[in-house]
Design a protein around this motif. Structure first.
Motif, PDB file in Angstrom:
ATOM      1  N   MET A  18      40.065  17.982  28.415  1.00  0.00           N
ATOM      2  CA  MET A  18      40.652  19.299  28.183  1.00  0.00           C
ATOM      3  C   MET A  18      41.591  19.754  29.532  1.00  0.00           C
ATOM      4  SD  MET A  18      36.679  20.710  27.532  1.00  0.00           S
ATOM      5  CE  MET A  18      36.810  22.583  27.985  1.00  0.00           C
ATOM      6  N   VAL A  22      45.371  20.934  28.943  1.00  0.00           N
ATOM      7  CA  VAL A  22      45.843  22.373  29.537  1.00  0.00           C
ATOM      8  C   VAL A  22      47.134  22.233  30.533  1.00  0.00           C
ATOM      9  CG1 VAL A  22      45.065  24.451  31.042  1.00  0.00           C
ATOM     10  CG2 VAL A  22      43.695  23.480  29.178  1.00  0.00           C
ATOM     11  N   VAL A  25      50.238  20.916  28.596  1.00  0.00           N
ATOM     12  CA  VAL A  25      51.144  21.776  27.883  1.00  0.00           C
ATOM     13  C   VAL A  25      51.845  23.049  28.626  1.00  0.00           C
ATOM     14  CG1 VAL A  25      50.689  23.760  26.181  1.00  0.00           C
ATOM     15  CG2 VAL A  25      49.555  21.653  25.780  1.00  0.00           C
ATOM     16  N   THR A  26      50.917  23.501  29.644  1.00  0.00           N
ATOM     17  CA  THR A  26      51.393  24.239  30.558  1.00  0.00           C
ATOM     18  C   THR A  26      52.553  23.778  31.396  1.00  0.00           C
ATOM     19  OG1 THR A  26      49.076  25.313  30.636  1.00  0.00           O
ATOM     20  CG2 THR A  26      50.761  26.049  32.136  1.00  0.00           C
ATOM     21  N   ASN A  29      55.572  23.530  28.977  1.00  0.00           N
ATOM     22  CA  ASN A  29      56.340  24.883  28.931  1.00  0.00           C
ATOM     23  C   ASN A  29      56.987  25.434  30.330  1.00  0.00           C
ATOM     24  OD1 ASN A  29      56.124  26.350  26.726  1.00  0.00           O
ATOM     25  ND2 ASN A  29      54.017  26.470  26.688  1.00  0.00           N
ATOM     26  N   ILE A  30      56.569  25.393  31.461  1.00  0.00           N
ATOM     27  CA  ILE A  30      57.229  25.700  32.707  1.00  0.00           C
ATOM     28  C   ILE A  30      58.476  24.752  32.775  1.00  0.00           C
ATOM     29  CG2 ILE A  30      56.927  25.593  35.135  1.00  0.00           C
ATOM     30  CD1 ILE A  30      53.936  26.088  34.842  1.00  0.00           C
ATOM     31  N   HIS A  33      61.009  26.347  30.056  1.00  0.00           N
ATOM     32  CA  HIS A  33      61.543  27.691  30.293  1.00  0.00           C
ATOM     33  C   HIS A  33      62.042  27.850  31.732  1.00  0.00           C
ATOM     34  CE1 HIS A  33      60.146  29.189  26.598  1.00  0.00           C
ATOM     35  NE2 HIS A  33      59.142  28.468  26.539  1.00  0.00           N
ATOM     36  N   ASP A  36      64.940  30.300  32.052  1.00  0.00           N
ATOM     37  CA  ASP A  36      65.016  31.748  31.381  1.00  0.00           C
ATOM     38  C   ASP A  36      65.291  32.646  32.303  1.00  0.00           C
ATOM     39  OD1 ASP A  36      64.179  30.252  29.135  1.00  0.00           O
ATOM     40  OD2 ASP A  36      62.198  30.989  28.796  1.00  0.00           O
ATOM     41  N   VAL A  39      61.423  38.125  33.430  1.00  0.00           N
ATOM     42  CA  VAL A  39      61.068  39.305  32.762  1.00  0.00           C
ATOM     43  C   VAL A  39      61.543  40.452  33.301  1.00  0.00           C
ATOM     44  CG1 VAL A  39      59.040  40.753  31.771  1.00  0.00           C
ATOM     45  CG2 VAL A  39      58.884  38.262  31.708  1.00  0.00           C
TER      46      VAL A  39
ATOM     47  N   LYS B 155      34.196  24.226  23.244  1.00  0.00           N
ATOM     48  CA  LYS B 155      35.313  23.682  23.993  1.00  0.00           C
ATOM     49  C   LYS B 155      36.537  23.753  23.499  1.00  0.00           C
ATOM     50  CE  LYS B 155      32.447  19.832  25.753  1.00  0.00           C
ATOM     51  NZ  LYS B 155      31.687  18.502  25.443  1.00  0.00           N
ATOM     52  N   LEU B 158      37.519  27.354  24.696  1.00  0.00           N
ATOM     53  CA  LEU B 158      37.840  27.300  26.291  1.00  0.00           C
ATOM     54  C   LEU B 158      39.264  27.144  26.261  1.00  0.00           C
ATOM     55  CD1 LEU B 158      36.912  27.712  28.831  1.00  0.00           C
ATOM     56  CD2 LEU B 158      36.046  25.389  28.907  1.00  0.00           C
ATOM     57  N   VAL B 159      39.587  25.725  25.729  1.00  0.00           N
ATOM     58  CA  VAL B 159      40.941  25.135  25.897  1.00  0.00           C
ATOM     59  C   VAL B 159      42.032  26.254  25.276  1.00  0.00           C
ATOM     60  CG1 VAL B 159      42.408  23.184  25.143  1.00  0.00           C
ATOM     61  CG2 VAL B 159      40.386  22.697  26.059  1.00  0.00           C
ATOM     62  N   LEU B 162      42.557  29.222  27.670  1.00  0.00           N
ATOM     63  CA  LEU B 162      43.002  28.907  29.009  1.00  0.00           C
ATOM     64  C   LEU B 162      44.563  28.719  28.546  1.00  0.00           C
ATOM     65  CD1 LEU B 162      40.839  26.218  30.527  1.00  0.00           C
ATOM     66  CD2 LEU B 162      41.517  28.315  31.596  1.00  0.00           C
ATOM     67  N   LEU B 163      44.924  27.904  27.500  1.00  0.00           N
ATOM     68  CA  LEU B 163      46.229  27.703  27.241  1.00  0.00           C
ATOM     69  C   LEU B 163      47.006  29.018  26.925  1.00  0.00           C
ATOM     70  CD1 LEU B 163      46.077  24.520  24.631  1.00  0.00           C
ATOM     71  CD2 LEU B 163      47.275  24.659  27.087  1.00  0.00           C
ATOM     72  N   LEU B 166      47.483  30.626  30.366  1.00  0.00           N
ATOM     73  CA  LEU B 166      48.343  29.911  31.128  1.00  0.00           C
ATOM     74  C   LEU B 166      50.130  30.234  30.588  1.00  0.00           C
ATOM     75  CD1 LEU B 166      46.377  26.964  32.199  1.00  0.00           C
ATOM     76  CD2 LEU B 166      47.330  28.929  33.842  1.00  0.00           C
ATOM     77  N   ASN B 167      50.125  30.413  29.322  1.00  0.00           N
ATOM     78  CA  ASN B 167      51.170  30.194  28.413  1.00  0.00           C
ATOM     79  C   ASN B 167      51.964  31.437  27.775  1.00  0.00           C
ATOM     80  OD1 ASN B 167      51.962  27.133  28.698  1.00  0.00           O
ATOM     81  ND2 ASN B 167      49.721  27.335  28.140  1.00  0.00           N
ATOM     82  N   PHE B 170      55.397  32.990  28.360  1.00  0.00           N
ATOM     83  CA  PHE B 170      56.519  32.129  27.584  1.00  0.00           C
ATOM     84  C   PHE B 170      56.708  32.691  26.100  1.00  0.00           C
ATOM     85  CE2 PHE B 170      54.913  28.972  30.490  1.00  0.00           C
ATOM     86  CZ  PHE B 170      56.008  29.334  31.393  1.00  0.00           C
ATOM     87  N   TYR B 258      56.520  31.316  38.237  1.00  0.00           N
ATOM     88  CA  TYR B 258      55.664  31.280  37.092  1.00  0.00           C
ATOM     89  C   TYR B 258      54.423  31.942  37.331  1.00  0.00           C
ATOM     90  CZ  TYR B 258      51.907  29.187  34.485  1.00  0.00           C
ATOM     91  OH  TYR B 258      50.606  29.084  33.747  1.00  0.00           O
ATOM     92  N   LEU B 261      54.839  38.300  36.073  1.00  0.00           N
ATOM     93  CA  LEU B 261      55.837  38.885  35.053  1.00  0.00           C
ATOM     94  C   LEU B 261      56.554  40.168  35.836  1.00  0.00           C
ATOM     95  CD1 LEU B 261      53.541  39.259  31.775  1.00  0.00           C
ATOM     96  CD2 LEU B 261      55.850  37.891  32.349  1.00  0.00           C
TER      97      LEU B 261
END
Lengths: 196, 390
Positions: A18, A22, A25-26, A29-30, A33, A36, A39, B155, B158-159, B162-163, B166-167, B170, B258, B261
């Motif tokens: 898991m 996470v 993917v994060t 993405n960072i 972008h 970019d 904001v 699970k 949860l994933v 979190l995704l 954290l995202n 974007f 990151y 905002l």
């Protein structure tokens, strides 16, 4: 040979999977972008340069020293409305003999014909986004209220001076410095167009 | 007086023991939320709207900033713990023999009731149009989503949560046209809170908040079936998670890229703490959910004490046991005016000073406490049908 996975209990193995998903993917993405526009800002791109400026400001051309934008010279100013109105602008021209301070003096001279400008400070050298810039403070009197402002100037590799300024009532120097550092830090220039 | 009601109230309608540390944490944020709203209704220098499209409206001074900032704990804790309690209650319903379809329908109905309450009671209290998409409407939609999403493994939830957290910054919804109005409204509801196009306004977009509820759901599933001893053992993990989360907040704000905002524009306390609530950025959630974990740890720490059900903690527990009732009543109690005939931006007839507002808040809490106790009694007398939704 004992397989590594066999040594890890299923509970920790699932948690590890898991976590990897996470983070991967994060992280992707960072990375994707990384360039970019942040904001709250928008991108200006024309006349051989680009920079970001506060989203709520609408840019108008030839406001301060009445130069319609072209590659070698121009001026634009943007204002936001509301209780914390922000004024920002950019002036650019071919580098003069006096360099950045001369352009800053010129802006203050022209603006003084229309506004009451006080408290013009000395130039200090600093770095915004890797650029060596000169920064100068000033105040504009609006309706008997002194509005603090800050301008920063930089000479681009192709010999243009860019001066970006920012004013806002009720905001501190930190805020103005931050905005200038964002705008100036994001400034990118292109080589002059080749004659056809 | 309070203790006579205690033994009756520490069990749920199904007879299962309540996880009172959850009620305690929820009670704390309900009381803080009441402060935010009474201040919003009656103080000239109260501000909201932090972070809408990256904007950062200025506060008159640090005091007013902090008086608003403290309320940031409310929505994340409210929504997170709604997910936790939801998971626990769904599990209990299924254990009681209720079938899956009935549970799904119950959640959908509950979600629709919340949407109705937002439009009919909450929006008018703030002077907003019935289309305003606020926290109650957001929870309502999240409940409807969870009526189906609950079938996913914990699970996976949860994933995904979190995704999203954290995202989501974007996320680019520019493919949805802002003309016509439905496109604008859809963007407001999904991820771009705004008050720019009346009446298509909202502050609590679904995408980030459903993820917060998802985290809470995951915790709820983890807590289900745990013994009192095992719950006690969670004090330290909660405390450590809270401290780690706040430490991560400091790192994210320090890096100033990151997860922010609203960028940190300097090094004052306000610059560091000025984060985006609308929508909630990572910095905001790290700070607030970190604080919530500390509240939960404190709740576990004190929940066995003799005095836990009396005094101030007893009052907070009664708020935490009746969150929706408290929410609906406190808005009108503190607004203290009839609704406007036409929705318009709320302006009070006069402004109160800080001491008067604090007094109003404290007196209001006592009134709300009595009302919550009365409502609990009523719920026990008439457990069905409509009261179960509030």
């Amino acid at each position: 040979m004992i397989h590594m996975a066999a040594l890890i209990s299923p509970r920790y193995r699932d948690a590890a999977i898991m976590l990897v998903v996470v983070v991967a993917v994060t992280g992707f993405n960072i990375w994707l972008h990384r360039g970019d526009t942040p904001v709250g800002y928008q991108l200006y791109s024309a006349n051989g340069f680009s920079f970001i400026y506060p989203r709520e400001c609408t840019l108008r051309e030839a406001v301060v020293i009445f130069r319609y934008p072209s590659y070698w010279l121009g001026d634009m100013q943007g204002e936001s409305s509301g209780e914390a109105a922000t004024v920002m602008g950019v002036v650019w021209e071919v580098e003069q003999a006096g360099g950045v301070p001369a352009t800053m003096d010129e802006i203050i001279d022209v603006a003084s014909d229309y506004y009451h400008i006080t408290g013009v400070g000395f130039d200090t050298a600093t770095t915004f986004g890797g650029k060596q810039v000169s920064v100068r403070g000033f105040n504009v009197i609006v309706n008997d209220v002194s509005v603090p402002g800050l301008m920063a100037g930089w000479v681009s590799p192709e010999g243009r001076v860019f001066v970006i300024y920012c004013l806002s009532p009720g905001r501190g120097d930190d805020w103005l410095t931050f905005q200038l550092s964002r705008m100036m830090g994001s400034l990118k220039t292109e080589p002059p167009p080749k004659p056809r | 007086m309070a203790s006579s009601g205690v033994q009756e109230t520490v069990k749920t309608a199904t007879g299962a023991p309540r996880l009172e540390f959850i009620d305690f944490a929820r009670g704390i944020v309900m009381a803080i939320m009441a402060w935010d709203h009474v201040s919003g209704f009656w103080n000239q220098y109260h501000h909201g709207g932090e972070g809408i499209l990256g904007r950062a409206p200025p506060f008159v001074d640090t005091t007013w900033f902090l008086l608003r900032f403290v309320s940031h704990y409310c929505a994340p804790t409210f929504i997170f713990l709604a997910g936790t309690v939801l998971a626990i209650s769904v599990k209990r319903r299924l254990e009681k023999g209720e079938n899956q379809m009935s549970v799904t329908l119950h959640l959908i109905k509950r979600g629709l009731v919340l949407l109705f309450l937002e439009a009919a009671l909450v929006s008018p209290a703030f002077g907003n149009p019935w289309t305003y998409f606020g926290v109650i409407a957001c929870i309502g939609v999240c409940l409807i989503i969870f009526s189906l999403a609950r079938r996913l493994p914990t699970k996976v939830i949860l994933v995904l949560s979190l995704l999203i957290i954290l995202n989501h910054s974007f996320l680019d919804l520019s493919f949805i046209p802002t003309r016509p109005n439905w496109g604008w409204y859809l963007r407001v509801i999904l991820h771009e809170p705004s008050f720019d196009r009346w009446p298509y306004v909202g502050l609590y977009p679904i995408i980030p908040w459903v993820a917060v509820m998802g985290l809470g759901w995951s915790l709820g599933n983890y807590l289900s079936g745990k013994s009192a001893e095992e719950i006690k053992g969670l004090k330290r993990p909660f405390a450590l998670t809270g401290v780690a989360s706040i430490a991560a907040f400091i790192v994210v704000r320090w890096l100033n890229g990151y997860g922010n905002l609203v960028a940190r524009m300097g090094n004052t306390l306000v610059d560091w703490l000025y984060v985006s609530k609308y929508p909630p950025d990572l910095a905001f959630l790290l700070w607030t959910l970190g604080g919530m974990c500390l509240m939960l740890a404190l709740g576990i720490h004190i929940q066995g004490r003799e005095w836990f059900h009396g005094g101030l903690s007893g009052m907070l527990l009664s708020f935490g046991r009746n969150p929706l009732f408290f929410y609906l009543v406190h808005l009108w109690l503190y607004r203290a005016q009839p609704p406007d005939f036409y929705p318009r931006a709320y302006v009070p007839p006069f402004y109160l000073g800080l001491p008067e507002t604090l007094l109003f808040w404290a007196v209001g809490l006592v009134v709300l406490w009595r009302l919550c106790l009365w409502y609990e009694k009523l719920k026990r007398q008439y457990p069905k049908p409509i009261l179960q939704y509030i």
